[in-house]
Motif scaffolding. Structure first.
Motif, mmCIF file in Angstrom:
data_model
loop_
_atom_site.group_PDB
_atom_site.id
_atom_site.type_symbol
_atom_site.label_atom_id
_atom_site.label_comp_id
_atom_site.label_asym_id
_atom_site.label_seq_id
_atom_site.Cartn_x
_atom_site.Cartn_y
_atom_site.Cartn_z
ATOM 1 N N ALA A 295 54.177 39.736 46.743
ATOM 2 C CA ALA A 295 53.049 40.667 46.749
ATOM 3 C C ALA A 295 52.014 40.256 45.713
ATOM 4 C CB ALA A 295 53.542 42.083 46.480
ATOM 5 N N ALA A 296 52.468 39.859 44.527
ATOM 6 C CA ALA A 296 51.551 39.433 43.469
ATOM 7 C C ALA A 296 50.774 38.196 43.897
ATOM 8 C CB ALA A 296 52.328 39.158 42.184
ATOM 9 N N GLU A 297 51.452 37.267 44.536
ATOM 10 C CA GLU A 297 50.789 36.046 44.991
ATOM 11 C C GLU A 297 49.723 36.357 46.036
ATOM 12 O OE1 GLU A 297 49.362 32.438 45.537
ATOM 13 O OE2 GLU A 297 50.733 33.037 43.930
ATOM 14 N N GLU A 298 49.996 37.310 46.919
ATOM 15 C CA GLU A 298 49.013 37.687 47.935
ATOM 16 C C GLU A 298 47.791 38.331 47.298
ATOM 17 O OE1 GLU A 298 51.443 40.091 50.401
ATOM 18 O OE2 GLU A 298 52.588 38.384 51.167
ATOM 19 N N HIS A 299 47.999 39.163 46.285
ATOM 20 C CA HIS A 299 46.872 39.766 45.573
ATOM 21 C C HIS A 299 46.055 38.694 44.854
ATOM 22 C CE1 HIS A 299 48.414 44.213 45.285
ATOM 23 N NE2 HIS A 299 48.261 43.786 46.521
ATOM 24 N N ARG A 300 46.739 37.748 44.252
ATOM 25 C CA ARG A 300 46.025 36.659 43.574
ATOM 26 C C ARG A 300 45.177 35.866 44.561
ATOM 27 N NH1 ARG A 300 50.836 36.083 40.396
ATOM 28 N NH2 ARG A 300 51.653 34.534 41.851
ATOM 29 N N ARG A 301 45.721 35.631 45.740
ATOM 30 C CA ARG A 301 44.991 34.850 46.748
ATOM 31 C C ARG A 301 43.704 35.563 47.153
ATOM 32 N NH1 ARG A 301 48.819 34.547 50.315
ATOM 33 N NH2 ARG A 301 49.806 32.831 49.206
ATOM 34 N N ILE A 302 43.770 36.874 47.319
ATOM 35 C CA ILE A 302 42.574 37.644 47.678
ATOM 36 C C ILE A 302 41.529 37.535 46.570
ATOM 37 C CG2 ILE A 302 41.671 39.954 48.157
ATOM 38 C CD1 ILE A 302 44.537 40.619 49.237
ATOM 39 N N ALA A 303 41.960 37.744 45.328
ATOM 40 C CA ALA A 303 41.033 37.687 44.192
ATOM 41 C C ALA A 303 40.421 36.298 44.052
ATOM 42 C CB ALA A 303 41.762 38.083 42.910
ATOM 43 N N GLU A 304 41.217 35.271 44.240
ATOM 44 C CA GLU A 304 40.708 33.902 44.117
ATOM 45 C C GLU A 304 39.684 33.591 45.201
ATOM 46 O OE1 GLU A 304 44.336 31.772 44.232
ATOM 47 O OE2 GLU A 304 44.767 32.022 42.080
ATOM 48 N N ARG A 305 39.902 34.105 46.410
ATOM 49 C CA ARG A 305 38.926 33.903 47.483
ATOM 50 C C ARG A 305 37.599 34.574 47.125
ATOM 51 N NH1 ARG A 305 38.497 30.081 49.487
ATOM 52 N NH2 ARG A 305 39.675 29.448 47.683
ATOM 53 N N LEU A 306 37.679 35.767 46.532
ATOM 54 C CA LEU A 306 36.459 36.462 46.125
ATOM 55 C C LEU A 306 35.740 35.706 45.016
ATOM 56 C CD1 LEU A 306 37.619 40.199 46.154
ATOM 57 C CD2 LEU A 306 36.103 39.063 47.794
ATOM 58 N N MET A 307 36.491 35.189 44.068
ATOM 59 C CA MET A 307 35.878 34.441 42.972
ATOM 60 C C MET A 307 35.212 33.166 43.480
ATOM 61 S SD MET A 307 38.597 34.988 39.837
ATOM 62 C CE MET A 307 37.495 34.236 38.630
ATOM 63 N N ALA A 308 35.709 32.644 44.593
ATOM 64 C CA ALA A 308 35.111 31.451 45.193
ATOM 65 C C ALA A 308 33.945 31.799 46.117
ATOM 66 C CB ALA A 308 36.173 30.675 45.968
ATOM 67 N N GLY A 309 33.655 33.096 46.256
ATOM 68 C CA GLY A 309 32.563 33.522 47.125
ATOM 69 C C GLY A 309 32.908 33.500 48.598
ATOM 70 N N LEU B 98 37.719 45.668 57.060
ATOM 71 C CA LEU B 98 36.358 46.073 57.418
ATOM 72 C C LEU B 98 35.612 46.595 56.195
ATOM 73 C CD1 LEU B 98 34.137 46.668 59.485
ATOM 74 C CD2 LEU B 98 35.282 48.855 59.963
ATOM 75 N N ALA B 99 36.276 47.431 55.394
ATOM 76 C CA ALA B 99 35.648 47.978 54.188
ATOM 77 C C ALA B 99 35.280 46.860 53.214
ATOM 78 C CB ALA B 99 36.583 48.984 53.518
ATOM 79 N N LEU B 100 36.134 45.858 53.100
ATOM 80 C CA LEU B 100 35.839 44.736 52.208
ATOM 81 C C LEU B 100 34.614 43.972 52.699
ATOM 82 C CD1 LEU B 100 36.690 43.127 49.723
ATOM 83 C CD2 LEU B 100 38.173 41.758 51.208
ATOM 84 N N ARG B 101 34.535 43.763 54.000
ATOM 85 C CA ARG B 101 33.380 43.052 54.565
ATOM 86 C C ARG B 101 32.094 43.855 54.405
ATOM 87 N NH1 ARG B 101 37.413 41.832 58.820
ATOM 88 N NH2 ARG B 101 37.857 39.587 58.760
ATOM 89 N N ARG B 102 32.207 45.174 54.278
ATOM 90 C CA ARG B 102 31.034 46.039 54.126
ATOM 91 C C ARG B 102 30.717 46.323 52.653
ATOM 92 N NH1 ARG B 102 30.879 44.661 58.593
ATOM 93 N NH2 ARG B 102 30.613 45.869 60.515
ATOM 94 N N SER B 103 31.375 45.630 51.746
ATOM 95 C CA SER B 103 31.194 45.884 50.319
ATOM 96 C C SER B 103 30.003 45.120 49.755
ATOM 97 C CB SER B 103 32.460 45.492 49.549
ATOM 98 O OG SER B 103 33.551 46.317 49.910
ATOM 99 N N ASP B 104 29.478 45.641 48.659
ATOM 100 C CA ASP B 104 28.357 45.020 47.958
ATOM 101 C C ASP B 104 28.808 43.691 47.346
ATOM 102 O OD1 ASP B 104 26.177 44.372 46.416
ATOM 103 O OD2 ASP B 104 26.514 45.946 44.928
ATOM 104 N N PRO B 105 28.201 42.570 47.724
ATOM 105 C CA PRO B 105 28.617 41.265 47.191
ATOM 106 C C PRO B 105 28.555 41.193 45.666
ATOM 107 C CG PRO B 105 27.183 40.976 49.088
ATOM 108 C CD PRO B 105 27.145 42.437 48.743
#
Length: 212
Positions: A173-187, A91-98
């Motif tokens: 755990a590292a792979e899961e963190h990478r996946r989150i970051a990559e999704r953000l980089m893709a918008g 929820l906090a991530l969805r409420r974050s400044d793009p």
């Protein structure tokens, strides 16, 4: 214990959480307040204030006038805490400044790539993970939501010393963190939020497998 320029009860609380996280205290055991105060070099008044705070966070149990004890380890409680944090952080991530997320994504990816078995062996797992999640949610301006996340996470600290540095687990755990970051980089904010939830759920299962 070194004395800092902030309320002593807060310093004591943090010191106890640090020791609990590294396994210095056993779950479901009584606290000898006099002995602990002497060990920390503080009086019993700020110690008791810190213990009351920890009891409110679910880390300790109050024995109805007979003192405090460390709460027992419970698989059910840990599942419930992880479910709550997973939902709140998503929820906090969805409420974050793009715009913030766009700026933070490359650093999140870099930190994820540093989250290796070597980090685990140096016993910096908790600090590294906290740093990563704090950066991830740094664009959320809902202070009440962030405070709630911090409070729930406090109740999870006594489980952290049970996490081993086994290489396969750390790579996951590292792979899961990478996946989150990559999704953000893709918008893809929604994809990142779902990946964040998966990170907590998968981490919960990894931890539960190590609980007694």
């Amino acid at each position: 214990m070194a004395i800092e320029r902030r309320p002593l009860r807060e310093q004591i609380r943090d010191e106890l959480m640090l020791r609990l996280g590294r396994g210095d205290f056993a779950a479901d055991t009584d606290i000898n307040e006099a002995a602990l105060a002497g060990e920390l070099g503080v009086s019993r008044t700020p110690l008791r204030e810190a213990l009351i705070t920890l009891a409110g966070e679910g880390v300790l149990q109050s024995n109805q006038g007979r003192g405090f004890r460390f709460a027992p380890v419970s698989r059910q409680e840990f599942r419930e805490l992880c479910d709550i944090v997973a939902a709140l952080e998503a929820l906090a991530l969805r409420r974050s400044d793009p715009a913030y997320l766009e700026r933070a994504a490359p650093q999140l990816l870099r930190l994820a790539e540093e989250f290796t078995a070597d980090v685990a062996e140096r016993q910096h797992i908790e600090h590294h993970d906290d740093e990563w999640h704090d950066l991830l949610l740094g664009g959320c301006t809902n202070e009440r939501l962030l405070d709630l996340i911090t409070s729930v996470k406090a109740g999870m600290r006594r489980y952290t010393h049970l996490l081993s540095g086994e290489t396969t687990l750390m790579e996951r755990a590292a792979e899961e963190h990478r996946r989150i970051a990559e999704r953000l980089m893709a918008g893809d904010l929604e994809g990142a939020a779902e990946a964040l939830r998966d990170n907590w759920v998968n981490g919960m299962e990894r931890m539960i497998s190590q609980l007694p």
